[in-house]
Design an enzyme around this catalytic site. Structure first.
Site, PDB file in Angstrom:
ATOM      1  N   ALA A 125       0.824  -1.206   0.000  1.00  0.00           N
ATOM      2  CA  ALA A 125       0.000   0.000   0.000  1.00  0.00           C
ATOM      3  C   ALA A 125       0.859   1.259   0.000  1.00  0.00           C
ATOM      4  O   ALA A 125       0.459   2.285  -0.548  1.00  0.00           O
ATOM      5  CB  ALA A 125      -0.923   0.001   1.211  1.00  0.00           C
ATOM      6  N   THR A 126       2.064   1.203   0.606  1.00  0.00           N
ATOM      7  CA  THR A 126       2.925   2.390   0.592  1.00  0.00           C
ATOM      8  C   THR A 126       3.288   2.760  -0.832  1.00  0.00           C
ATOM      9  O   THR A 126       3.239   3.938  -1.213  1.00  0.00           O
ATOM     10  CB  THR A 126       4.194   2.123   1.416  1.00  0.00           C
ATOM     11  OG1 THR A 126       3.811   1.812   2.749  1.00  0.00           O
ATOM     12  CG2 THR A 126       5.106   3.319   1.419  1.00  0.00           C
ATOM     13  N   GLN A 233      -6.645  -0.780   5.403  1.00  0.00           N
ATOM     14  CA  GLN A 233      -7.270  -1.332   6.603  1.00  0.00           C
ATOM     15  C   GLN A 233      -8.733  -1.677   6.370  1.00  0.00           C
ATOM     16  O   GLN A 233      -9.327  -2.394   7.150  1.00  0.00           O
ATOM     17  CB  GLN A 233      -7.177  -0.312   7.748  1.00  0.00           C
ATOM     18  CG  GLN A 233      -5.782   0.019   8.190  1.00  0.00           C
ATOM     19  CD  GLN A 233      -5.169  -1.087   9.011  1.00  0.00           C
ATOM     20  OE1 GLN A 233      -5.850  -2.003   9.462  1.00  0.00           O
ATOM     21  NE2 GLN A 233      -3.872  -1.026   9.198  1.00  0.00           N
ATOM     22  N   SER A 253      -3.650  -3.421   0.419  1.00  0.00           N
ATOM     23  CA  SER A 253      -2.458  -4.081   0.943  1.00  0.00           C
ATOM     24  C   SER A 253      -2.745  -5.552   1.189  1.00  0.00           C
ATOM     25  O   SER A 253      -3.824  -5.907   1.636  1.00  0.00           O
ATOM     26  CB  SER A 253      -2.070  -3.394   2.251  1.00  0.00           C
ATOM     27  OG  SER A 253      -1.042  -4.103   2.874  1.00  0.00           O
ATOM     28  N   HIS A 255      -0.997  -7.749   3.271  1.00  0.00           N
ATOM     29  CA  HIS A 255      -0.803  -8.344   4.588  1.00  0.00           C
ATOM     30  C   HIS A 255      -1.774  -7.844   5.644  1.00  0.00           C
ATOM     31  O   HIS A 255      -1.668  -8.213   6.803  1.00  0.00           O
ATOM     32  CB  HIS A 255       0.641  -8.183   5.056  1.00  0.00           C
ATOM     33  CG  HIS A 255       1.033  -6.794   5.423  1.00  0.00           C
ATOM     34  ND1 HIS A 255       1.307  -6.406   6.710  1.00  0.00           N
ATOM     35  CD2 HIS A 255       1.220  -5.690   4.671  1.00  0.00           C
ATOM     36  CE1 HIS A 255       1.643  -5.133   6.735  1.00  0.00           C
ATOM     37  NE2 HIS A 255       1.605  -4.678   5.510  1.00  0.00           N
ATOM     38  N   THR A 293       8.970  -7.567 -12.459  1.00  0.00           N
ATOM     39  CA  THR A 293       8.303  -8.857 -12.517  1.00  0.00           C
ATOM     40  C   THR A 293       7.227  -8.928 -11.454  1.00  0.00           C
ATOM     41  O   THR A 293       7.472  -8.622 -10.292  1.00  0.00           O
ATOM     42  CB  THR A 293       9.317  -9.986 -12.281  1.00  0.00           C
ATOM     43  OG1 THR A 293      10.337  -9.886 -13.246  1.00  0.00           O
ATOM     44  CG2 THR A 293       8.648 -11.342 -12.370  1.00  0.00           C
ATOM     45  N   CYS A 379       4.448   2.693  12.630  1.00  0.00           N
ATOM     46  CA  CYS A 379       5.316   3.648  11.933  1.00  0.00           C
ATOM     47  C   CYS A 379       5.891   4.684  12.874  1.00  0.00           C
ATOM     48  O   CYS A 379       6.966   5.189  12.661  1.00  0.00           O
ATOM     49  CB  CYS A 379       4.554   4.390  10.846  1.00  0.00           C
ATOM     50  SG  CYS A 379       3.394   3.383   9.970  1.00  0.00           S
TER      51      CYS A 379
END
Lengths: 455, 88
Positions: A125-126, A233, A253, A255, A293, A379
């Protein structure tokens, strides 16, 4: 005939012990199999000066989530035998890998009610936030110079905006009310004729509040401004619909939905088409938006995670509400001075951010080593500052320091919640016992009225 | 396929719970147990043969996944168990 009987007896006596006898077949594997392990014995684990008897129970689902066994099952074939590069056009390995990537793309798209052609796989997501914020503004930089975002966004969005500011763009950081939601009139008034992007995250990672996405989408549509949202989220937890929300860009994201780490997806609307300047240049993979890739096993894992999330969203959602109520009531029954940070109505139940009055945050966390929770977000927890999100809510410094974020997920059990209540309440009571401030409050003195003498 | 019989469904249920017990990880074990019980309870009221057959074959494929993953998870189980497994 006799040899067969001998062979079968030998086999029968050996087979129950087969699994523990698996030895690494090479020294490289042996070296890889024994990384620097924390000192552990039957007495438990000792790491960073802390001794615990077993692995902590995990209540930090907003930081990351464990990989669902069904997701791992979908990923393993692509590590073991189907290891081709999906961009190899000339052989079976490439074709089967490409087929898997496209199937995963469709799985991700169906969870957000988009078309597979609108999904671009990234590393997380970053990266998606970077592409959205910097990529869009750089593409439209001739005409559009203004970005609107909120003060409670994820660090990667805020940092990208700061980067844009250094390049000469204007950024408006919308304040939030004390419940964590933005004021829609503020948003309406901040939009200018040269606004190129509005970026508001759907579910906040620290306090769990859900922003009024449909209303923001309507305002953006009215003014013709692209709407980007960081839905990392939100995915798999609340119903996400790119058409109802009228988003042009959405960051997802892997994970956070019980998938693998290192993969994410960016939704980019095709009608009306939003254009971005790629941040990763190279061979033109992923429609030129993100060269490199595509990691087939990770992408397959994210697709499987999204499919499971679609099936389990209702069940997991109901459970999260039940467990959150159990946790909150269990703590509130035994402690006073517990404040829930963020709106209580517009909130995702699996994220419970509590502040405990008259308790010091660091010492509270040090005593909660058998529960894996976080204060602030992963973070910002490296720095000593209290979380900027809580500061934006207007929470006092001392309450911001004692905030704990409990993350409830698919695999959390009632016993874990009960144990977390037990541990938290014991630790808070112990600290409050020692706290002179709490004694004063019990006697009825108002702390804010005290004149602290300066020596 | 033909509608599964009551005994076939019960066998599937017991096999799923048995495979749940094989997981060394506390959270996965409890989840598999709980999800199996809740899913079978939820599907108890199904009356149409095609939906019963669909749910049954879905359950069978989940059983295969659970069996495979129980092996994989046991190969990489951490030496120290979760606190939830130790205290009680």
């Amino acid at each position: 005939m006799a040899s067969k009987i001998i062979a079968s007896t030998v086999r029968r006596s050996l087979s129950p012990k087969l699994l523990p006898l698996i030895r690494p077949l090479s020294t490289a594997a042996a070296a890889a199999a024994a990384p620097a392990e924390p000192y552990d014995s039957s007495a438990g684990i000792s790491m960073k000066g802390v001794k615990i008897s077993g692995r902590p129970l995990y209540l930090d689902m907003q930081a990351t989530s464990p990989v669902d066994p069904r997701v791992l099952d979908a990923m393993l074939p692509y590590f073991v035998s189907q290891y081709g590069n999906p961009h190899s056009r000339t052989h079976l390995y490439g074709w089967e890998s490409d087929e898997a990537v496209e199937a995963a793309r469709a799985q991700v798209a169906s969870l957000i009610n988009a078309s597979p052609k609108e999904i671009v796989f990234t590393s997380g997501a970053t990266e998606c936030n970077n592409i959205s914020v910097k990529g869009v503004m750089h593409f439209y930089k001739e005409k559009k110079k203004h970005v609107i975002t909120t003060q409670t966004e994820h660090k990667c969005v805020l940092d990208s905006c700061r980067h844009l500011q250094q390049e000469g763009f204007d950024v408006t950081y919308l304040p939030v009310k004390s419940d964590g939601l933005i004021d829609l009139n503020d948003l309406r008034n901040s939009i200018r004729s040269d606004t190129g992007l509005v970026s508001v995250m759907a579910v906040n990672n620290e306090i769990g509040v859900i922003q009024p996405m449909e209303e923001i989408g309507e305002i953006c549509k009215e003014f013709g401004v692209p709407f980007h949202t960081d839905a990392a989220q939100a995915l798999g937890k609340i119903p996400v619909d790119v058409n109802k929300w009228n988003v042009s860009l959405m960051s997802l994201s892997g994970h956070k939905v019980y998938g693998p780490k290192g993969v994410g997806a960016l939704y980019m609307r095709r009608r009306p088409r939003i254009r971005v300047e790629p941040q990763m240049n190279g061979g033109g993979q992923e429609r030129g938006i993100r060269s490199g890739t595509v990691p087939t096993p990770l992408v397959v894992g994210m697709g499987a995670a999204c499919e499971i999330a679609m099936k389990e969203m209702e069940y997991d959602g109901k459970r999260a509400v039940k467990l959150k109520d159990r946790l909150l009531n269990g703590i509130r029954d035994r402690l006073d001075g517990v404040v829930v940070n963020g709106s209580t109505e517009r909130r995702y139940a699996g994220n419970l951010n509590l502040s405990f009055a008259y308790v010091e945050g660091e010492s509270l966390l040090m005593g909660l080593k058998e529960v894996a929770v976080s204060s602030g977000s992963a973070c910002t927890s490296a720095s000593l500052e209290p979380s900027y999100v809580l500061r934006a809510l207007g929470v006092d410094e001392d309450m911001a320091h004692t905030s704990i974020r409990f993350g409830i997920g698919r695999f959390t059990t009632e016993e874990e919640i009960d144990k977390a209540i037990e541990l938290t309440v014991n630790q808070v009571e112990k600290l409050r016992e020692m706290s002179p401030l709490y004694e004063m409050v019990k006697e009825g003195i108002d702390i804010k009225s005290i004149q602290w003498s300066q020596h | 396929m033909a509608t599964p019989s009551r005994s076939e469904i019960l066998t599937l249920f017991r096999s799923l719970l048995r495979s749940a017990r094989q997981f060394q990880d506390y959270n996965i074990r409890e989840y598999t147990k709980r999800r199996t019980i809740d899913a079978f309870r939820h599907n108890k009221t199904l009356s149409e043969p095609s939906s019963i057959a669909a749910a049954f074959s879905d359950g069978q494929s989940q059983l295969q996944v659970a069996k495979r993953q129980a092996v994989v998870y046991s190969l990489y189980a951490p030496k120290i168990k979760s606190i939830m497994d130790i205290k009680h």
